[in-house]
Structure formats: structure tokens, C-alpha cells
Motif scaffolding. Structure first.
Motif, short mmCIF file in Angstrom:
data_model
loop_
_atom_site.label_atom_id
_atom_site.label_comp_id
_atom_site.label_asym_id
_atom_site.label_seq_id
_atom_site.Cartn_x
_atom_site.Cartn_y
_atom_site.Cartn_z
N VAL A 1 32.42 38.56 18.89
CA VAL A 1 33.56 38.53 17.96
C VAL A 1 34.79 39.23 18.54
N ALA A 2 34.63 39.91 19.66
CA ALA A 2 35.78 40.52 20.33
C ALA A 2 35.31 40.95 21.73
N ALA A 3 36.25 41.13 22.63
CA ALA A 3 35.87 41.54 23.99
C ALA A 3 37.04 42.21 24.70
N THR A 4 36.71 43.10 25.62
CA THR A 4 37.72 43.71 26.50
C THR A 4 37.23 43.57 27.93
N LEU A 5 38.08 43.13 28.81
CA LEU A 5 37.74 43.07 30.23
C LEU A 5 38.86 43.75 31.00
N VAL A 6 38.50 44.78 31.74
CA VAL A 6 39.50 45.49 32.55
C VAL A 6 38.99 45.56 33.99
N GLY A 7 39.84 45.21 34.91
CA GLY A 7 39.51 45.37 36.33
C GLY A 7 38.67 44.26 36.90
N ASP A 8 38.11 43.38 36.09
CA ASP A 8 37.28 42.29 36.58
C ASP A 8 37.29 41.16 35.55
N LEU A 9 38.01 40.10 35.86
CA LEU A 9 38.09 38.99 34.91
C LEU A 9 37.25 37.81 35.35
N SER A 10 36.28 38.08 36.25
CA SER A 10 35.55 36.96 36.84
C SER A 10 34.75 36.17 35.80
N ARG A 11 34.41 36.80 34.66
CA ARG A 11 33.61 36.10 33.65
C ARG A 11 34.43 35.69 32.42
#
Ligand SMILES: Cc1cc2nc3c(=O)[nH]c(=O)nc-3n(C[C@H](O)[C@H](O)[C@H](O)COP(=O)(O)OP(=O)(O)OC[C@H]3O[C@@H](n4cnc5c(N)ncnc54)[C@H](O)[C@@H]3O)c2cc1C
Length: 457
Positions: free
Chosen positions: A356-366
């Protein structure tokens, strides 16, 4: 289908440009009244202009030739009973449908010495909202050695990186306890601060600027930062003055219903100035989603706006951040992996098996696969969220399902991109890559391919 009568749009920013382009393309008469001297441009790319990687002309937004665009035209009053708007030169423009797309106004932080007696900003102080601001700041860079950016949000980080890339010593001052505090948690903020420091920028969190003196910027912890330039990026608020004076319902933003209508049925509002339910947005993806939807509504479609699905992506050289939904305020189970050694933080908020929510920092490969599950509401097995975060191999675009949204700014799916033969065609027919540009690599690799959905990545 064409709109019944002329639509007049107040503001010539990112939401207005998309709405007017779509209305004109469908043969509907549209007038856009903007107070800036330029045709509409991509605000996200202002930091790229400041950095020197983009020419100002290259950030102009596409606009159908039939759009009646009037620059330097500031609207000062809405006369809703007469269905007319009044410009600063006292002339009036009649409308059948009116759309407010006035964006937001930067807030001036309470720092003494920022403004001169004549009301203008001190010569060392810069705002960063418009192309004019960008030009003024860009012109000051060659004579400067140091800069302090006040505000550690998305905009502050973009400006800090751009100035550092221009060779300045940059310091970021953020009053909250960590960077990007509206979007991410303290762990992600700490990773970002570490990344910035590694790139040569100093970061002061939990510290507020209080005074600008001849010696420099004074913080509330007593630290003095000598500086040639101060850039203000500490937030903004919806621009609602016109609507308020006209008696339209305004709370934080101009209140709109599920047809993006204000309390006057002939007046709509979209983008940063609008408030739907309790949500004001402040990002391009919802502004463009609302603009596209309103173009269809004004040309006779029956369609409902159910609120924005927010996706925020930072456009700044060497800093990778993507935020889906509102991970800090959404309830659910948190699955997260932080790797301070390589500088990455990945977090999913999962409710009943659904991201329902997500944070990606430093690695957006997924990011592609996570967005796919988030958009579809895929119910994941107990081990899947963890596996999604642990995997260190990027997902090849060929495995993205046709309905996966690849360009969050323009809302373009992998399937639509697969049907395009070239990047030019994709840009012209879908607007993919024309927002923050973060999807460009994925878009290139999808052109003219077919999906390998069903095969494990
Ligand atoms: C430097 C910068 C970087 C950004 N980076 C990102 C990013 O990376 N990702 C992201 O998603 N979002 C980003 N944003 C936010 C994004 O630009 C906005 O969400 C988006 O522009 C909203 O579109 P809008 O049309 O509502 O407002 P705007 O694009 O701000 O346009 C409003 C226009 O209306 C004009 N106007 C206001 N009042 C009047 C009046 N009375 N008469 C005539 N004209 C008027 C204004 O001058 C302005 O031109 C950034 C914003 C800035 C400033």
C-alpha cells in the motif's frame, strides 16, 4: 467530442499545458492566461537547467498550435456571476468553463534579513520556482563560491546537487530531524544525508536559519554559515487567493468534487492549487492525471476522479529516491531492508498481503516490479515482500506486464510503450520521459518488444 463553448485556464503551468493541449487536439476552443513571460515549461527540469545539462528552450512543454496562449497575463479577479475573468490591465475575458491551475506559492521562512526594505529579496537570496528564478540564480553562480540551501525536501536536494555540480561548496539546512521528512522516515533520511556528504555537500538537520547578516546565515544552534548565495526551497502552499476572493470554497486548496468542479459548477481546479477530499498534491503525476481527466470531462465523457495515487520521484544527479503512496502515514506491516554500507533503504508497507506504500532510496532497480504490484493490488505470499526487497538483481523491463505503469509522471504503461517504434514516437504519442525523465532507460528497452510476463524474472 469537443467542449461546449470556450474553456479559459488561469495559469500556464504544467497542469494547464496538458489540459489545453488535449482540449485543442480534440477541437475544443481554449484560452490559457499565464502570468509568466514564457510558454509553459517542465518545472521538474529547472534544476537540470541550473546544472547546465538542459537548455531553457529544451524544457518547453508541447502545446497544440490552436491553443490561445496569452503570456504576461495575470488574472486579478474572477467575476463568476458574469462568467468573466479580469486581467491586470483591467480587460476581461469571457468563459463558458473556467479552470484554475494557479499552482502553489513558495513560503518565505521566518529568517530575518531575507527581504530588503523595498520588499524584494536580498541580492544574495534566491527563490527557485520559476524559469526567471532559475535564470537569476544561474547568473549569480559564476561569481559565487558557496551556497546555503534552506530546506531539505525534494526541491532542496535537487538545487543542492545542481549547485554542487556547478562547482559550488553547498550546505543544506533542514529544520526537521532528517532530510525529505514529508516523504521518508529517519533511516532513509540518514542514508540521503550520508550520500550528500559523500558527494561533498554539508547537511545540517534539526537546525533552523534565523538571520542573514553580512557575515553569513546564522542558525538557531549558533552556527554561522558564511555564504555567497542563499536559496529558499522550504515549501509552498496552494495558490488560492483568486478563488477565495470569488467566494469559492477553499480549505487548504480550492475544494473540488469527483468531477474536479469547485463550489461553482462552471469553475474547475486542477494541480497544486486544488484540494480533493482532504488531499492537496504538489507533484506532477497527479497534476497531469487531473488535467487528462478534466479534458475528457469537458469534452463530454462521464468519468469520476477518485483521488490521486501519488508517486514521487526525485530528479537529482546521483541521488535516487522514489516514494509510492504515503509510507509514513499509511497503516500496515512494514518490511524494510537498510544497507548503510552501500547506501540503500527499501521499505514496503503491506496490508493484507498488498503493497500500500513504498520507499526506495539509493537503489531503484526493483521500482518497476514494486510499482506493478502496488498498482494492481497484487496479493503477495508471506515471503514475497521480503524477497522483493532482498533481491539485488534488477528486473529486466521485458518481464514487466503490459499494465505496469512505467512513466509515473504521464501515467504510461509498458504495453503502450511496447507499441511504439521509437523514442520520438513514445514521447509524442504518450508523453513518456517528458516529466522527470527517470523512466528513460526502461522506456528505451521496451520499444517494439513483447512481454515475457509469466516467466519468472
Ligand atoms: C523547481 C521545482 C522542481 C520540482 N520537481 C518536481 C519533481 O521532481 N517531481 C514532481 O513530481 N514534482 C516536482 N515539482 C512540483 C511540480 O512542478 C508541480 O507539482 C507542478 O508544476 C504542478 O503543476 P500546476 O500547473 O498545478 O502548477 P505550476 O506548474 O506551478 O503552474 C502554475 C502557473 O500559474 C501561474 N499563475 C498563478 N497565479 C496566476 C494568476 N493569477 N494569473 C495568471 N497566472 C497565474 C504561475 O505563475 C504558474 O506559471 C517541482 C517544482 C519546482 C518548483
Amino acid at each position: 467530442m469537443t467542449a461546449r463553448g470556450r474553456t479559459v485556464v488561469v495559469g500556464a503551468g504544467m497542469a494547464a499545458a496538458r489540459l489545453a493541449d488535449e482540449l485543442a487536439a480534440s477541437g475544443s476552443p481554449v484560452t490559457v492566461l499565464g502570468d509568466e513571460p514564457h510558454p509553459p515549461y517542465n518545472r521538474i527540469l529547472l534544476s537540470a537547467v541550473l546544472e547546465g545539462t538542459h537548455d531553457p528552450d529544451a524544457i518547453a512543454l508541447p502545446l497544440h498550435p490552436d491553443v490561445d496562449l496569452r503570456r504576461d497575463s495575470r488574472v486579478v479577479e474572477l467575476h463568476t456571476a458574469d462568467r468573466e475573468v479580469e486581467l491586470a490591465d483591467r480587460s476581461r475575458v469571457p468563459y463558458d468553463a473556467l479552470v484554475l491551475a494557479t499552482g502553489s506559492i513558495p513560503t518565505l521562512p521566518p529568517v530575518r534579513g531575507l527581504v530588503r526594505l523595498d520588499g524584494r529579496l536580498h541580492e544574495r537570496v534566491h527563490a527557485f520556482r520559476s524559469l526567471e528564478d532559475c535564470r537569476r540564480l544561474g547568473a549569480a553562480v559564476p561569481g559565487a563560491r558557496t551556497a546555503v540551501v534552506v530546506g531539505g525536501g525534494l526541491l532542496g536536494l535537487q538545487v543542492a546537487r545542481a549547485l554542487a555540480r556547478r562547482g559550488l561548496e553547498v550546505e543544506v539546512v533542514e529544520g526537521g530531524e532528517h532530510l525529505l521528512r514529508s516523504q521518508v522516515d529517519a533511516k532513509a533520511g540518514a542514508i540521503l544525508a550520508r550520500d550528500l556528504r559523500r558527494l561533498g555537500t554539508s547537511v545540517y538537520t534539526g537546525a533552523r536559519a534565523t538571520r542573514l547578516t553580512d557575515e553569513g546565515l546564522v542558525l538557531d544552534n549558533g552556527v554561522l554559515l558564511p555564504t555567497d548565495l542563499v536559496v529558499l526551497t522550504a515549501g509552498g502552499r496552494p495558490s488560492t487567493a483568486l478563488a477565495r476572493r470569488a467566494g469559492l470554497e477553499v480549505r487548504r486548496g480550492v475544494v473540488v468534487d469527483h468531477e474536479l468542479r469547485t463550489s461553482d459548477p462552471h469553475v474547475h481546479a486542477i494541480g497544486d492549487c486544488a484540494q480533493h477530499r482532504d488531499q492537496v498534491t504538489g507533484f506532477v503525476p497527479p497534476a497531469w492525471e487531473q488535467a487528462g481527466l478534466l479534458a475528457r470531462l469537458l469534452t463530454g465523457s462521464t468519468i469520476r476522479y477518485d483521488g490521486a495515487r501519488t508517486v514521487a520521484r526525485l530528479r537529482a544527479t546521483d541521488l535516487d529516491v522514489a516514494v509510492l503512496g504515503d509510507p509514513e502515514r499509511t497503516e500496515g506491516q512494514v518490511v524494510e531492508v537498510t544497507n548503510p554500507v552501500v547506501g540503500s533503504h527499501r521499505k514496503l508497507v503491506v496490508r493484507d498481503g498488498v503493497i500500500v506504500a513504498a520507499t526506495l532510496v539509493g537503489d531503484l532497480s526493483r521500482i518497476g516490479l514494486i510499482t506493478q504490484h502496488y498498482d494492481r493490488g497484487t496479493v503477495l505470499g508471506p515471503a514475497e515482500p521480503g524477497a522483493l526487497l532482498m533481491a539485488d538483481r534488477p528486473v529486466q523491463p521485458a518481464y514487466l506486464a503490459d499494465d505496469t505503469e512505467v512513466c509515473a509522471c504521464a501515467g504510461v504503461t509498458a504495453g503502450r510503450l511496447r507499441r511504439c517504434a521509437s523514442l520520438e514516437e513514445a514521447r509524442a504519442s504518450t508523453r513518456a520521459t517528458t516529466g522527470c525523465g527517470g523512466c528513460a532507460d526502461t522506456v528505451r528497452s521496451l520499444l517494439g518488444t513483447t512481454t515475457l510476463e509469466g516467466v519468472s524474472p
